[in-house]
Scaffold this active site. Structure first.
Site, PDB file in Angstrom:
ATOM      1  N   PHE A   1       0.847  -1.253   0.149  1.00 20.43           N
ATOM      2  CA  PHE A   1       0.068   0.190  -0.029  1.00 20.43           C
ATOM      3  C   PHE A   1       0.640   1.307   0.065  1.00 20.43           C
ATOM      4  CE2 PHE A   1      -0.128  -2.004   4.273  1.00 20.43           C
ATOM      5  CZ  PHE A   1       0.534  -0.892   4.947  1.00 20.43           C
TER       6      PHE A   1
ATOM      7  N   GLY B   1       1.486   3.614  -3.097  1.00 17.73           N
ATOM      8  CA  GLY B   1       0.224   4.738  -3.670  1.00 17.73           C
ATOM      9  C   GLY B   1      -0.273   5.416  -2.525  1.00 17.73           C
ATOM     10  N   HIS B   2       0.048   5.244  -1.097  1.00 22.46           N
ATOM     11  CA  HIS B   2      -0.272   5.887  -0.223  1.00 22.46           C
ATOM     12  C   HIS B   2       0.809   6.456   0.651  1.00 22.46           C
ATOM     13  CE1 HIS B   2      -2.895   6.488   3.574  1.00 22.46           C
ATOM     14  NE2 HIS B   2      -3.870   6.846   2.427  1.00 22.46           N
ATOM     15  N   PHE B   3       1.442   7.388   0.487  1.00 21.25           N
ATOM     16  CA  PHE B   3       1.727   8.169  -0.347  1.00 21.25           C
ATOM     17  C   PHE B   3       3.077   8.053  -0.880  1.00 21.25           C
ATOM     18  CE2 PHE B   3      -1.456  10.022   2.409  1.00 21.25           C
ATOM     19  CZ  PHE B   3      -2.493  10.093   1.338  1.00 21.25           C
TER      20      PHE B   3
ATOM     21  N   VAL C   1       2.259   6.719   4.373  1.00 23.04           N
ATOM     22  CA  VAL C   1       1.577   6.487   5.670  1.00 23.04           C
ATOM     23  C   VAL C   1       0.467   5.441   5.321  1.00 23.04           C
ATOM     24  CG1 VAL C   1      -0.366   7.659   6.807  1.00 23.04           C
ATOM     25  CG2 VAL C   1       1.444   8.984   5.719  1.00 23.04           C
TER      26      VAL C   1
END
Length: 155
Positions: A50, A53-55, A60
């Site tokens: 994750f 893409g986050h971020f 985070v």
């Protein structure tokens, strides 16, 4: 949690939870006291999918995944209370959440401590108070509601 401390390694967790990579979010159970509570651990690594893409510039952990980690810890507590008759065909459904609050970000390198305490069981619904911490500070908290069903039954 004080009296009988049970801890579970990843091998035992894999026998109790149906989750697998990339959604298995409990690495170890540090303490488990049946009918009371559980303290579990999630090591947060930069290798988590994750974070792509986050971020990308400021990774985070998504809040919903912190809540999912707490729900998985609650499932482990539930299964300590009531061993499923058919573990291969038993699923643990997250059916409700109240009062979710996010207090601080969770970043790569953090150890997320998952504290879940049993509140009550009524008509097939388990209710828990759940708090996720990093370095002794609250990262997220919520009340969770869950139920246990066979895989072929609707939630």
């Amino acid at each position: 949690m004080s009296t009988e401390k049970i801890n579970l390694d990843i091998h035992k967790i894999l026998t109790l939870l149906p989750h697998r990579y990339p959604i298995l979010l409990v690495d170890r159970v540090l303490e488990l006291e049946p009918h009371k509570g559980i303290k579990a651990l999630k090591n947060v690594s930069i290798n988590e999918p994750f974070f792509q893409g986050h971020f990308p510039k400021r990774p985070v952990m998504p809040g919903v995944l912190i809540l999912e980690a707490l729900a998985q810890a609650a499932a482990l507590l539930t299964f300590s209370e009531e061993q499923p008759k058919d573990p291969e065909n038993t699923l643990y459904y997250f059916v409700g959440i109240d009062g979710a609050r996010f207090k601080r970000v969770v970043e790569p390198g953090d150890q997320l401590i998952l504290n879940v305490t049993f509140e009550r069981y009524i008509r097939g619904i388990w209710k828990f108070k759940a708090v996720a911490e990093v370095d002794g500070k609250v990262a997220a908290e919520a009340e969770l509601m869950c139920t246990v069903k066979t895989a072929d039954a609707a939630p």
